[in-house]
Design a protein around this motif. Structure first.
Motif: not given
Ligand SMILES: Cc1cc2nc3c(=O)[nH]c(=O)nc-3n(C[C@H](O)[C@H](O)[C@H](O)COP(=O)(O)OP(=O)(O)OC[C@H]3O[C@@H](n4cnc5c(N)ncnc54)[C@H](O)[C@@H]3O)c2cc1C
Length: 363
Positions: A91-120
């Protein structure tokens, strides 16, 4: 405009930064690493049944927070292998998400939407920032600040070994193994990252790093898995219940605020929500404690179930796996309108009260 600092550019910190920016506040986002995302790539799963009454987490994030995130895949098939019994649900039970530094990872997707400098490369301390900023969002992914500022109750401590494995996989299918002989009251998962790569993850509660090697070997041998491992990593994990979630002008979000479930280490969805809600509290004056109350309740329910699970032996695990096949349980798992976590928690409460009253009568 208030001066806001966010400690950590992970799931919750990035969600908070996105919402603050939208509301005209430019936060300073401090991240100790030199890029967003964990050092290794791996897959996470977010099950629908854990956060009812929300039926579709991706749709909810879009409708409520205007956040578009792309999963690796929908999960349509779950196979659970107990010590002897099996359970399969389609059945439709949920979703899988990628973590990490890859361009498709959830963190990279969020950073792309933020489009704003981060103090690394900035490992900052809460007490130093308090003097300089009006508000602080602690989003550093661990409970260290909650332990200092709030009441923190540890709900799960575990060692996790993850492996990236190669083979042929169905991206819509998740496999799960339960067996106390190698996982104690934990579990192992296989979550595909596509058709040819998957994350194989063993989570063992209340163990030591030294024991993890043997437990991993035992898992591979017992389940007769012969994975082609290309990357292996270990991580220590702790979830906890934290209260309150706001202390003065400091907001505790994500794992720092105790928004990681102790049942299946599920924190992606509540961590995102906590980031958005803390940002709204700062920018439009909503009540963070109130808006996060349903998630706090959810975390407490997960903890009650976790405590029950911690006491199960292999015989009971098999009974649990068999129980999942019973119609009302399967219905509860699959039917989006049914809050299975709440019902299971009520049932536990009922048996606990009954046990107490029987013990009282026997005194
Ligand atoms: C191995 C593993 C598997 C998991 N699997 C799942 C799953 O399948 N499904 C699910 O829903 N959840 C899962 N989770 C939980 C999920 O990863 C967390 O709930 C989520 O990442 C929490 O988000 P966060 O923003 O609180 O922390 P994180 O995403 O960890 O981000 C914290 C950030 O803060 C940075 N940081 C730390 N200290 C400082 C500092 N002093 N200064 C500046 N920056 C700092 C870190 O570098 C990091 O970037 C898993 C967790 C682990 C560890």
């Amino acid at each position: 405009m208030p001066k806001v600092a966010i400690i950590g550019a992970g799931i919750s910190g990035l969600a908070a930064a996105i919402e603050l920016k939208r509301n005209g506040i430019s936060p300073v986002v401090f991240e100790e690493k030199n890029k967003v995302g964990p050092a290794v790539s791996f897959a996470n799963v977010s099950f629908k049944f854990l956060f009812r009454p929300i039926c579709d987490q991706i749709k909810y994030l879009k409708d409520t927070y205007n956040l578009e995130i792309k999963p690796i895949s929908d999960i349509n098939l779950l196979k659970i292998q107990g010590p002897n019994k099996r359970f399969t649900v389609s059945s439709h039970l949920g979703y899988s998400f990628l973590r990490g530094k890859d361009a498709h990872s959830i963190e990279s997707q969020l950073a792309a939407q933020l489009a704003y400098p981060i103090e690394y490369d900035s490992n900052v301390k809460h007490e130093d920032l308090l003097k300089e900023f009006d508000y602080l969002l602690v989003a550093d992914g661990n409970g260290s600040w909650s332990k200092k500022l709030t009441i923190w109750q540890s709900t799960l401590r575990a060692w996790i070994r993850g492996a990236t494995v190669l083979g042929r996989f169905n991206p819509h299918e998740i496999k799960m193994w339960l067996n106390t002989s190698y996982a104690k009251s934990g579990y192992a998962y296989l979550i595909p990252m596509g058709q040819e790569r998957a994350s194989l993850i063993l989570t063992v509660p209340y163990t030591t790093h030294e024991e993890l090697n043997q437990q991993w070997k035992s898992f591979i041998d017992t389940e007769k898995i012969n994975p082609e491992v290309v990357e292996l990593w270990d991580i220590e994990f702790e979830s906890g219940l934290s209260y309150p979630h706001q202390v003065g002008n400091t907001f505790l979000v994500g794992a720092s605020g105790g928004f990681v479930g102790s049942l299946l280490c599920s924190g992606l969805f509540p961590s995102l929500i906590s980031g958005f809600e803390a940002a709204r509290a700062i920018s439009v004056g909503t009540d963070y404690s109130k808006t996060m109350e349903p998630y706090f309740t959810n975390m407490k329910r997960q903890f009650n179930l976790r405590q029950l699970w911690d006491g199960l032996d292999n015989h009971n695990l098999d009974r649990m796996v068999s129980l999942l096949n019973i119609k009302p349980v399967k219905y509860g798992l699959l039917n989006s309108n049914f809050d299975i976590l709440k019902s299971a928690d009520s049932l536990i409460g009922y048996f606990k009260r009954r046990e107490k009253s029987i013990l009282g009568q026997n005194r």
